[in-house]
Scaffold this active site. Sequence first.
Site, PDB file in Angstrom:
ATOM      1  N   PHE A   1      -8.396  -4.019  29.334  1.00 31.71           N
ATOM      2  CA  PHE A   1      -9.286  -2.985  28.756  1.00 31.71           C
ATOM      3  C   PHE A   1     -10.154  -3.778  27.656  1.00 31.71           C
ATOM      4  O   PHE A   1      -9.504  -4.299  26.638  1.00 31.71           O
ATOM      5  CB  PHE A   1      -8.512  -1.749  28.039  1.00 31.71           C
ATOM      6  CG  PHE A   1      -9.444  -0.768  27.648  1.00 31.71           C
ATOM      7  CD1 PHE A   1     -10.039   0.175  28.454  1.00 31.71           C
ATOM      8  CD2 PHE A   1      -9.987  -0.691  26.279  1.00 31.71           C
ATOM      9  CE1 PHE A   1     -11.042   1.110  27.936  1.00 31.71           C
ATOM     10  CE2 PHE A   1     -10.616   0.139  25.822  1.00 31.71           C
ATOM     11  CZ  PHE A   1     -11.386   1.175  26.617  1.00 31.71           C
TER      12      PHE A   1
ATOM     13  N   ASP B   1      -9.593 -11.455  23.220  1.00 37.30           N
ATOM     14  CA  ASP B   1      -9.896 -10.096  22.764  1.00 37.30           C
ATOM     15  C   ASP B   1      -9.099  -9.717  21.740  1.00 37.30           C
ATOM     16  O   ASP B   1      -7.864  -9.134  22.269  1.00 37.30           O
ATOM     17  CB  ASP B   1     -10.211  -9.209  23.870  1.00 37.30           C
ATOM     18  CG  ASP B   1     -10.623  -7.662  23.709  1.00 37.30           C
ATOM     19  OD1 ASP B   1     -10.567  -7.387  22.280  1.00 37.30           O
ATOM     20  OD2 ASP B   1     -11.163  -7.190  24.490  1.00 37.30           O
TER      21      ASP B   1
ATOM     22  N   LYS C   1     -13.215  -2.793  15.643  1.00 38.12           N
ATOM     23  CA  LYS C   1     -12.168  -1.555  15.243  1.00 38.12           C
ATOM     24  C   LYS C   1     -11.912  -1.785  13.742  1.00 38.12           C
ATOM     25  O   LYS C   1     -12.680  -1.456  12.818  1.00 38.12           O
ATOM     26  CB  LYS C   1     -11.000  -1.645  15.980  1.00 38.12           C
ATOM     27  CG  LYS C   1     -11.044  -1.300  17.357  1.00 38.12           C
ATOM     28  CD  LYS C   1      -9.753  -0.653  18.108  1.00 38.12           C
ATOM     29  CE  LYS C   1     -10.146  -0.484  19.595  1.00 38.12           C
ATOM     30  NZ  LYS C   1     -11.128   0.831  19.724  1.00 38.12           N
TER      31      LYS C   1
END
Length: 417
Positions: A148, A236, A265
């Site tokens: 994801f 990531d 984030k």
Amino acid sequence: MTEVVSVAAATERYIRQVEEYGARNYHPLPVVAAEGYGAWVTDVDGRRYLDCLAAYSAVNFGHRNPVLVDAAKQQLDTLTLTSRAFHNDKLGPFLEALAKLCGKEMALPMNTGAEAVESGIKIARAWGYRVKGVERDRATIIVFDGNFHGRTTTIISFSSDPDARDDFGPYTPGFVSVPYGDAAALRAALDEHGDDVVGVLIEPIQGEAGIIVPPAGYLQQVRALTRARNVLMIADEIQSGLGRTGATLDCERVGVIPDLYLLGKALGGGIVPVSAVVGDADVLGVLEPGQHGSTFGGNPLGAAVGLAVVGLLETGDFQARARELGEHLHARLRELIGEGVLEVRGAGLWAGVDIDPAIGTGREVCEALAERGVLAKDTHGSTIRLAPPIVVERDELDLAVDALRDALRALAGRHAS
């Protein structure tokens, strides 16, 4: 712990409003947050909840962290946006601090995590053509089943999640997916696609897939294979990085240094969207003016907050806290194996908990937790994710685990009857 008997009036009104006027691309729990501080949020009807999701790790440092809020307020009083047509006095200090925090030479500022991933893909392709010498339009990036990385059209083109992918084609070419955690499969893909491979894009721990931790030594194998084949390793760390797993970056936790870090984030402190690609000049230096950009990327407000986030991480206190409290959280969760829990995975203050499907779905467990004053999120059927803000206290973790035990017992009793 607060018992929620039914959806109260204000909550119901706000939910109805979103359902009437908002696109239905989310299915949230019936909780309407109105205030937050530290590890707690309060809803519009005055009920308090222990937040064990932290906005998918965007709120690593707690809701309304005083240091970060102060940085944002000070910047709001001076300058918030210039675009990159001009310089601003906050961007340079932020980029320098972030690059040094990650042990790299430079950073490319963006806004959302998906933008950082898209930017990393563009950089890897440009590097492949301009440095490695890959034939035009043949650049290939290897990704992993269960990944994801966001929901843009390019990113969902290499997703294996039908909810994210189906009916959004045609899909972007240039990606090959292999099983996560299988070094032999990666080696075979590198052999098959040869010099066309420019990058391997990997989550050090797969978050959306259910907090899937790869086998010991796997990331080291990925690094060795990519280095041997002159291929970029792109990590990531949008969810796993910035203190969540007990290190500044999860790759650092296992002793691996990739070519590029993708961050987001928590980099915005739960206040503004801030993301970045961080690497050395021999890779990031392939970009020339006009080839990539963002109106808001590197804005002074985001840079001021990002600089304050880096300052918090430079102390090492949050990383140590995540390690120590994470050991306690995982030990407590493992006590529930055999009591409705099948498996517990994760690192630091990040846990994936597989629920026995005979007891209930992950959604049902999360609803039961919300009724007991704890917020968590399900994924892939019977798995729930726990990722409380790193400012959480030990007794609050106990409260969350006790609530989970109580919820599982209640669900088991209901199914038994």
